[in-house]
Enzyme design. Structure first.
Site, PDB file in Angstrom:
ATOM      1  N   CYS A 196       0.835  -1.187   0.000  1.00 58.96           N
ATOM      2  CA  CYS A 196       0.000   0.000   0.000  1.00 58.96           C
ATOM      3  C   CYS A 196       0.878   1.249   0.000  1.00 58.96           C
ATOM      4  O   CYS A 196       1.905   1.285   0.668  1.00 58.96           O
ATOM      5  CB  CYS A 196      -0.896   0.041   1.224  1.00 58.96           C
ATOM      6  N   GLN A 197       0.446   2.261  -0.734  1.00 57.09           N
ATOM      7  CA  GLN A 197       1.170   3.524  -0.777  1.00 57.09           C
ATOM      8  C   GLN A 197       1.090   4.221   0.583  1.00 57.09           C
ATOM      9  O   GLN A 197       2.052   4.778   1.076  1.00 57.09           O
ATOM     10  CB  GLN A 197       0.555   4.407  -1.863  1.00 57.09           C
TER      11      GLN A 197
END
Ligand SMILES: Cc1ncc(COP(=O)(O)O)c(C=O)c1O
Lengths: 129, 395
Positions: free
Chosen positions: A49-50
């Site tokens: 996930c960013q």
């Protein structure tokens, strides 16, 4: 207890009154409204996930239980949807439910990077279901 | 200027502030690519018919235009896929040949991964050591430290001319002069310089310059290595195949002269021709007036951003930069990027292929706004409105 489909349908109905812009704002509000009572460790982080996403998934009396959060508001909104839909569902219902299709059907569009992160969250749910 | 760019005609509401990532393409570039495929889509360097000859001619004409623009000979212009590939070619084929275990290669702490990982690969293969000039507390290049490392003895120095994260333009003229004085060969990563500044390669005094077509309003799939011919001529190719050989026997082969030696196989012909058109466009439009206009626009961007409470810039932004990266207290960069996107404002979000620099600046991810030839006051106004709203909503 409602089923996973009843819960998903009831959110979909709420969304059906909103246009595209309003849906975006709705996700922000949903993220802001998510009450996080649990505490999380690095072990709960979802890879890929960013933004940071913490997600715990476990079973209780054959039912799926989830808690989670994110440091980014929009992702927190998505996490909140996941929790609302999957919490309390039977494992077989959880395995069969297609969350990404549900998002698409309800015109909630995510960027590619968000999609990758979401896939990590869904894998974690599936692995515990 | 926007009327030259179909991207803006087809997306009239778009506020494009991601030039540093990739630039939009003018109609002339698109037309040049299209013309090749429509009228003369032959292969190059092996033509025995007119269609092939026309392709060959257009391909080499593009090389000629690029050479003239940068003030070099045609045989000093090597076509590669992008900046990244061009960098790897120099690392493997030039530096790889002169390096001994323990030799030092000088980089800076502000490099894009392209100008970092290519050297890490070389170091792993040869036992070379990478040394980095430090980044100061403000996220700026430390010239004194760089000079100190240079003097301490290095075999090669590679550095970006402009940081893709902070927008800082390094004092490359002084750096190159110092390196030349010590006989250290140099490479400039011009990916963020060439979109905004015309470079005279000889006057600059570097040994190699690399840049990407897509960031200077040209097609994707094409980048350029410019190198001094004597040095290119010492290099052995690292990709073999057709077009790059002189004689081939089962027992071995001899290679073409540069630049063809490094252009094995069928090249991206249409992209090269499109790049020629992009160079024409730059030649016409990168004027002193445009430079001043971009500085005015950048000042506008900075004014809009500075009005946001709790904003922190990476590095030390100024109107002569062409981009600014920042974080805003209490707002996640990913949320800000998504919100701006909802308002048709396109910016970059993330680590910008410079993880060590972001780590040094103490941030996980940042937002970057970058400007270019078409940036106008309406873009700035819309950025200002959207970002103010975003922060109110997301905090
Ligand atoms: C300073 C710098 N160097 C190298 C690159 C890599 O360019 P490319 O991806 O076209 O190879 C970039 C692209 O963002 C850059 O900004």
């Amino acid at each position: 207890m409602s089923t996973i489909h009843e819960r998903a349908n009831s959110i979909a109905e709420e969304l059906s009154f909103l246009d595209r812009d309003e849906r975006f704002e709705w996700i922000i509000d949903t993220g802001k409204a998510l009450a996080v009572e649990d505490s999380f460790t690095d072990e709960d982080l979802v890879k890929g996930c960013q933004s940071k996403v913490w997600l715990k998934v476990w079973q209780e009396a054959d039912m799926l239980r989830l808690s989670g959060t994110s440091d980014a508001l929009l992702v927190k909104g998505i996490v909140s949807l996941l929790l609302e839909i999957y919490n309390g569902s039977t494992t077989s219902d959880a395995r069969a439910f297609d969350f990404i299709k549900w998002l698409n059907d309800n015109q909630i569009s995510l960027s590619m990077q968000r999609m990758q992160g979401l896939e990590g969250m869904l894998r974690r749910i599936q692995s515990k279901a | 200027m926007k009327q030259d760019f179909p991207l803006f005609t087809h997306n009239p509401d778009l506020v494009y502030l991601d030039y540093a990532n990739t630039a939009p393409k003018p109609q002339t570039v698109i037309q040049a690519v299209c013309d090749y495929y429509t009228h003369y889509s032959g292969n190059v360097h092996r033509a025995n018919h007119d269609i092939g000859s026309r392709a060959d001619h257009a391909y080499e004409t593009a090389r000629h235009r690029i050479a003239t623009y940068f003030g070099v000979q045609q045989n000093e212009v090597v076509f590669q896929k992008n900046t990244t590939e061009a960098l790897n070619l120099v690392a493997q084929s030039f530096v790889g040949k002169l390096i001994e275990p323990g030799d030092k290669i000088l980089l800076t702490g502000l490099e894009h991964h392209a100008n970092l990982v290519s050297w890490q690969l070389l170091a792993a293969r040869t036992g070379a050591e990478l040394v980095f000039s430090q980044v100061d507390e403000d996220g700026c290049f430390d010239e004194q430290h760089w000079l100190k490392l240079l003097i301490s003895g290095v075999r090669f120095a590679a550095f970006t001319a402009v940081s893709n994260v902070t927008g800082e333009r390094f004092p490359i003229e002084q750096m190159l002069a110092a390196a030349r004085g010590l006989g250290v060969p140099t490479l400039i990563d011009g990916a963020q310089l060439t979109p905004h500044e015309r470079v005279d390669f000889d006057k600059l005094g570097a040994d190699f310059l690399v840049f990407s077509g897509h960031k200077i309003y040209g097609p994707t799939g094409i980048g350029v290595l410019i190198g001094r011919y004597e040095l290119l001529d010492q290099m052995t190719p690292w990709i073999g195949g057709g077009d790059m050989i002189d004689t081939v026997h089962l027992s071995g082969s001899t290679f073409q002269e540069p630049p063809l030696r490094f252009e094995a196989g069928t090249p991206p012909i249409a992209s090269v021709i499109g790049l020629g058109a992009a160079i024409d466009y730059l030649e016409q439009h990168l004027t002193p007036e445009q430079h001043e206009l971009e500085s005015t626009m950048m000042q506008g961007v900075l004014d809009a951003l500075n009005s946001i409470e709790g904003i922190h810039f990476l590095g030390d932004p100024d109107r002569d930069a062409r981009l600014a990266s920042f974080v805003i207290e209490g707002v996640h960069s990913a949320d800000l990027g998504a919100y701006l996107n909802e308002k048709n404002v396109a910016v970059r979000v993330g680590k910008m292929c410079a993880h060590p620099l972001l780590e040094r600046c103490g941030v996980d991810s940042a937002v970057r706004a970058s400007i270019g030839l078409c940036t106008d006051q309406s873009d700035i106004d819309q950025l200002a409105t959207a970002i103010t709203k975003a922060v109110q909503r997301l905090r």
